[in-house]
Design an enzyme around this catalytic site. Structure first.
Site, PDB file in Angstrom:
ATOM      1  N   LYS A  78       0.825  -1.210   0.000  1.00  0.00           N
ATOM      2  CA  LYS A  78       0.000   0.000   0.000  1.00  0.00           C
ATOM      3  C   LYS A  78       0.864   1.268   0.000  1.00  0.00           C
ATOM      4  O   LYS A  78       2.087   1.192   0.053  1.00  0.00           O
ATOM      5  CB  LYS A  78      -0.969  -0.036   1.183  1.00  0.00           C
TER       6      LYS A  78
HETATM    7  C1  PLP Z   1      -5.552  -4.260   0.975  1.00  0.00           C
HETATM    8  C2  PLP Z   1      -6.996  -4.022   1.061  1.00  0.00           C
HETATM    9  C3  PLP Z   1      -7.737  -4.295   2.222  1.00  0.00           C
HETATM   10  C4  PLP Z   1      -7.156  -5.047   3.374  1.00  0.00           C
HETATM   11  O1  PLP Z   1      -6.061  -4.450   3.942  1.00  0.00           O
HETATM   12  P1  PLP Z   1      -5.179  -5.267   5.008  1.00  0.00           P
HETATM   13  O2  PLP Z   1      -4.439  -4.193   5.727  1.00  0.00           O
HETATM   14  O3  PLP Z   1      -4.297  -6.186   4.225  1.00  0.00           O
HETATM   15  O4  PLP Z   1      -6.114  -6.005   5.893  1.00  0.00           O
HETATM   16  C5  PLP Z   1      -9.055  -3.933   2.281  1.00  0.00           C
HETATM   17  N1  PLP Z   1      -9.661  -3.355   1.219  1.00  0.00           N
HETATM   18  C6  PLP Z   1      -9.009  -3.097   0.075  1.00  0.00           C
HETATM   19  C7  PLP Z   1      -9.744  -2.439  -1.041  1.00  0.00           C
HETATM   20  C8  PLP Z   1      -7.663  -3.448  -0.052  1.00  0.00           C
HETATM   21  O5  PLP Z   1      -7.029  -3.255  -1.219  1.00  0.00           O
END
Ligand code: PLP
Length: 416
Positions: free
Chosen positions: A216
């Site tokens: 991210k």
């Molecule tokens: C990555 C992601 C999540 C989950 O995030 P984590 O921190 O890995 O639990 C939720 N929603 C979207 C749209 C994502 O891309």
């Protein structure tokens, strides 16, 4: 010494994603390692405070307190957010089909049911009109059951929150933003969504949840942040993220008064984030704008390269955090489908991904809710055309040029 492992990062290939980790991140982790306190503690409190300050800065629109609760993933955060909204078994929660399964699975954690909504025509974000249509149908079929909607700011491009908040208000449902992609998505005040409380995605409705997963925009390896201006919800989330205990572990161990005493008020969860990771988060937070401008530079190169040819550029608009570069192919002009193009691009050593395989096509949801492709034409169309290209600060000019060359050459092999 533990056995050395092969570095999974292969220098001869261009990886799909790679975190930007510098001296500050290394120093932060060392600081925590040497402090004698590894789990949730002072670094996490500082991370939460600094995160709130980041979102409040430049925000003349809403000066009311913003509560930030760090957690061990966005998935945990979304679960806590729904729980704080009182979502229970049998309730219906609307989610886009164009998202990662985390958005929908948390609905099932609580025994509630996910209802999928199609994307905008030609886009990836939830279509407010499709949301409205779905809510109208639900009002007839199961009146009073729809309780919440979780829009995803896909790729960091803010959803039309004015429309979504308006519809939610009319149908008396709560709004939780899945802001996993959108740190920082900032709408300057003249472009801010009227009717929303804040200027940042994630702060434009009741609750927002950010992700710090390894790929991210800022990362702690694993981690997330729940934000809200609702004091009672914040309190509930704080308690539920640590076993339903009414006092934080850190305060129990550092308070001199009756440090052994705590009360369990609910069967909560173990969703706290360790200080080792919060230290990483603080360093990444300080870089957030620089990382965004690095992604913007890469996007400019891609946009220029793909503005001609059998390509559709990613949709964009004000406040785009540029987390993804979902390039779409005009497959009707090509003698190859997306799967073949993706495979050949990967074989050339360019890491790619697909965001997302729509949830309504996934065996679990498809079977549970008897879902059909023809109800989600826009999400399916984008999915069938798209690959996400590498977009990480630190990519060199020669790496991005290599990606462009490989993608263009692959497409041109199949141009009629
Ligand atoms: C990555 C992601 C999540 C989950 O995030 P984590 O921190 O890995 O639990 C939720 N929603 C979207 C749209 C994502 O891309």
């Amino acid at each position: 010494m533990p056995r050395p492992l092969k570095n999974p990062f292969m220098p001869e290939k261009i990886p799909y994603a790679r975190p930007f980790i510098g001296k500050e991140e290394e120093e932060g982790v060392l600081r925590v390692l040497r402090s004698g306190w590894l789990t949730t503690g002072p670094e996490t409190l500082a991370f939460e405070e600094e995160f709130a300050a980041f979102l409040q800065k430049n925000n003349q629109k809403n000066a009311s307190p913003l509560y930030c609760m760090a957690v061990n993933s966005a998935t945990s955060g979304l679960h806590l957010a729904l729980e704080a909204c009182g979502i229970k078994a049998g309730d219906l929660v609307l989610v886009p089909t164009m998202t990662f399964t985390a958005t929908a699975e948390v609905v099932r954690y609580l025994g509630a049911e996910a209802v999928f909504v199609d994307s905008l025509p030609g886009g990836f974000n939830m279509d407010p009109q499709a949301l409205e249509r779905t809510l109208e149908e639900l009002e007839k079929e199961s009146p009073g059951k729809a309780q919440a909607v979780m829009p995803v700011h896909y790729g960091g491009l803010p959803c039309d929150m004015e429309a979504i908040n308006g519809i939610a208000q009319r149908f008396k449902i709560q709004v939780i933003e899945d802001a996993a992609h959108s740190f920082p998505s900032f709408l300057p005040s003249d472009k801010g969504a009227p009717g929303s409380s804040g200027l940042f995605a994630g702060d434009m409705s009741k609750l927002g949840v950010f992700s710090f997963y390894a790929t991210k925009t800022i990362t702690t390896g694993e981690g997330g942040m729940v934000v809200t201006r609702d004091k009672e919800m914040a309190e509930r989330i704080r308690i539920m993220r640590s076993h339903g205990i009414d006092r934080s572990v850190f305060h129990r161990y550092t308070d001199t008064r009756a440090s052994w005493f705590y009360q369990v008020v609910e069967p909560g969860f173990k969703y706290n984030i360790p200080d080792l990771l919060s230290a990483l988060g603080r360093a990444q937070l300080n870089r957030a704008w620089d990382l965004l401008s690095a992604r913007e530079d890469l996007v400019r190169r891609y946009d220029e390269a793909f503005s001609e040819g059998p390509f559709i550029l990613p949709p964009t608009g004000p406040g785009d955090a540029r987390h993804l570069y979902p390039l779409r192919f005009k497959t009707e002009e090509l003698k190859a489908d997306r799967a073949l193009l993706a495979q050949e691009i990967q074989e050339e050593g360019v890491g790619i991904s697909v965001h997302f395989i729509p949830l309504h096509t996934m065996p679990y949801y498809k079977t549970r809710y008897s879902l059909n492709d023809h109800d989600f034409p826009h999400a399916l169309d984008s999915f069938n055309r798209a690959i996400s290209l590498p977009l990480w600060p630190g990519m060199t000019v020669s790496q991005i040029e290599r990606v462009i060359t490989v993608v263009k050459e692959t497409a041109s092999r199949y141009t009629s």
